[in-house]
Design an enzyme around this catalytic site. Structure first.
Site, short mmCIF file in Angstrom:
data_model
loop_
_atom_site.label_atom_id
_atom_site.label_comp_id
_atom_site.label_asym_id
_atom_site.label_seq_id
_atom_site.Cartn_x
_atom_site.Cartn_y
_atom_site.Cartn_z
N LYS A 179 -2.46 -0.07 7.71
CA LYS A 179 -3.91 -0.16 7.71
C LYS A 179 -4.41 -1.18 8.73
O LYS A 179 -5.36 -0.90 9.49
CB LYS A 179 -4.42 -0.56 6.32
CG LYS A 179 -5.93 -0.65 6.22
CD LYS A 179 -6.39 -0.95 4.80
CE LYS A 179 -7.91 -1.01 4.72
NZ LYS A 179 -8.39 -1.27 3.34
N HIS A 197 -2.43 2.03 -5.63
CA HIS A 197 -3.34 0.94 -5.25
C HIS A 197 -3.80 0.15 -6.46
O HIS A 197 -4.11 -1.05 -6.35
CB HIS A 197 -4.55 1.50 -4.50
CG HIS A 197 -5.05 0.57 -3.44
ND1 HIS A 197 -4.38 0.34 -2.24
CD2 HIS A 197 -6.15 -0.23 -3.38
CE1 HIS A 197 -5.05 -0.52 -1.51
NE2 HIS A 197 -6.12 -0.89 -2.18
N ARG A 225 0.85 -1.19 0.00
CA ARG A 225 0.00 0.00 0.00
C ARG A 225 0.88 1.24 0.00
O ARG A 225 2.04 1.22 0.43
CB ARG A 225 -0.91 0.01 1.23
CG ARG A 225 -1.92 -1.13 1.26
CD ARG A 225 -2.81 -1.00 2.50
NE ARG A 225 -3.80 -2.07 2.55
CZ ARG A 225 -3.62 -3.23 3.18
NH1 ARG A 225 -2.46 -3.46 3.79
NH2 ARG A 225 -4.58 -4.14 3.20
N TYR A 272 -11.20 -9.79 -5.82
CA TYR A 272 -10.42 -9.78 -7.04
C TYR A 272 -10.89 -10.82 -8.05
O TYR A 272 -10.49 -10.78 -9.21
CB TYR A 272 -8.93 -9.98 -6.73
CG TYR A 272 -8.35 -8.85 -5.93
CD1 TYR A 272 -8.12 -7.61 -6.51
CD2 TYR A 272 -8.05 -9.01 -4.58
CE1 TYR A 272 -7.60 -6.56 -5.77
CE2 TYR A 272 -7.53 -7.96 -3.84
CZ TYR A 272 -7.31 -6.74 -4.44
OH TYR A 272 -6.82 -5.70 -3.72
N HIS A 309 -3.91 -9.52 3.72
CA HIS A 309 -5.30 -9.61 4.16
C HIS A 309 -5.41 -10.59 5.32
O HIS A 309 -4.73 -11.61 5.34
CB HIS A 309 -6.21 -10.07 3.01
CG HIS A 309 -6.36 -9.05 1.93
ND1 HIS A 309 -6.79 -9.36 0.65
CD2 HIS A 309 -6.14 -7.71 1.93
CE1 HIS A 309 -6.82 -8.26 -0.08
NE2 HIS A 309 -6.44 -7.25 0.67
N ARG A 333 -1.50 -2.65 -6.89
CA ARG A 333 -1.79 -3.71 -5.94
C ARG A 333 -2.88 -4.62 -6.52
O ARG A 333 -2.78 -5.85 -6.45
CB ARG A 333 -2.22 -3.08 -4.62
CG ARG A 333 -2.59 -4.03 -3.52
CD ARG A 333 -2.92 -3.22 -2.26
NE ARG A 333 -3.56 -4.00 -1.23
CZ ARG A 333 -2.93 -4.73 -0.33
NH1 ARG A 333 -1.60 -4.81 -0.35
NH2 ARG A 333 -3.59 -5.40 0.60
#
Length: 373
Positions: free
Chosen positions: A237, A311, A212, A346, A337, A314
């Site tokens: 995050k 992003h 990120r 995705y 994640h 990513r």
């Protein structure tokens, strides 16, 4: 500023001084001479509290209208104690800044004057915001109103009248670019100068490792484990650790930048810095501008509504791994994640796999059935 005693300088006294001497109550878009005055007071209060003069290029300090300053800042401090990340707190500060302006323009002097009309009136000012900003602002308002009521600073808990939105239920397709476009972007960067060396390294981190923007900006020397060829960080995050392989091309790009492009700077351990004064670490908005600049310069077509910052790369990495039939748990681990639910979004951009799920329609006899006259 007249005074009968010599109080210890603090932020409150500094704000009172700026209001009394210069009439400053709003700290937005100040003329240069007033901005210098405000900066001078900030420097003095920083030195009083910390014994050092902090860099000018630090995170923005939000000043609300005087009648709300201590209350709104108290809420931010309360959420900090609850464990909110600094990025989240910065977002809350922006939303409260807008709410402060709205209440001030409505003539509100105290949060006990809040009523349903004022709360709903503020939510009707969001028409020019994106769906994500509207959603985040509404969420921030609810927690803020809970806080006001619990602290006895509002007559009722207005969180329950803040409108609900359908943002989370919307189908959002991540912005991803094919591998050919990512390679085209990287090849278009001129690495013959310090800016090009830095930009190439940061974009490579987003494209190859899926970091990120804020994690790239926060990357420090201790995160690079050369002996094991890994990169170890605490994600900004999620505040969870993640270990990634330090790929050969990524490592070489970082070394090239460190040897020939990184400015000498002793005030920060961050790897990626601004190249012009004031020298300091890159911030996420600047990184977004860097990626956007090179995307447009490379000639890659950017469709309307499609992301084109770090992003997006990513997303592109996740898409490329799906095309290579990488299992979702592996992609989740690489992207940091906590579970595969976040990663499953995705699947919407994995066109190849979707085609494998398509069904052949049954045959249809166009001549069968009743004749129509």
């Amino acid at each position: 500023m007249t005074q009968k005693e010599n109080p210890i300088l603090n932020a409150r006294i500094g704000l009172d001084f700026l209001e009394e001497e210069y009439g400053l109550v709003v700290f937005k878009k100040l003329p240069r001479h007033l901005a210098i005055c405000a900066r001078a007071v900030n420097v003095l209060t920083d030195y009083q509290q910390h014994g050092i003069i902090l860099s000018k290029a630090r995170r923005k300090v939000h000043f609300y209208h005087p009648q709300f300053q201590s209350l709104f800042q108290g809420y931010i401090d309360y959420r900090r104690l609850e464990g909110c990340s600094e990025d989240t707190l910065q977002s809350y500060a922006i939303y409260l800044d807008r709410f402060s302006d709205y209440l001030h323009n409505c003539g509100v002097k105290n949060t006990r004057e809040l009523d349903h009309g004022l709360v709903l009136g503020f939510t009707q000012t969001f028409t020019n915001y994106s769906p994500s900003v509207i959603h985040n602002t509404l969420c921030a308002l609810r927690t803020f109103f809970h806080y006001l009521f619990q602290e006895g600073l509002a007559t009722e808990d207005f969180a329950y009248i803040v409108p609900r939105d359908s943002y989370r239920s919307r189908t959002k397709v991540p912005s991803a670019y094919p591998k050919e476009d990512v390679d085209k972007l990287l090849k278009s960067i001129d690495r013959g100068n310090p800016k090009g060396k830095r930009d190439y390294a940061v974009i490579l981190l987003a494209a190859r490792l899926g970091l990120r923007a804020q994690d790239i900006c926060d990357l420090a020397f201790e995160n690079l484990r050369w002996e094991t060829s890994t990169l170890e960080i605490i994600q900004g995050k999620t505040e969870k650790p993640v270990t990634l392989p330090l790929l050969e091309d990524v490592g070489l790009a970082i070394i090239d930048y460190l040897r020939y492009a990184r400015p000498d700077c002793t005030t920060t351990n961050a790897i990626f810095l601004r190249l012009i004064p004031p020298i300091g670490k890159l911030e996420a908005p600047t990184l977004h501008s860097i990626v956007t600049h090179h995307m447009r310069r490379s000639g890659i077509k950017i469709e309307d509504g499609k992301r084109h910052g770090p992003h997006a790369h990513r997303h592109s990495l996740a898409s490329a791994m799906l095309e290579e039939q990488t299992p979702l748990p592996v992609i989740s681990e690489i992207l940091g994640h906590s579970n595969t639910t976040s990663t499953s979004v995705y699947l919407k951009i994995d066109v190849h796999q979707l085609r494998n799920c398509s069904l052949t329609p049954p045959p249809f006899d166009w001549n069968h059935g009743e004749e129509v006259f």
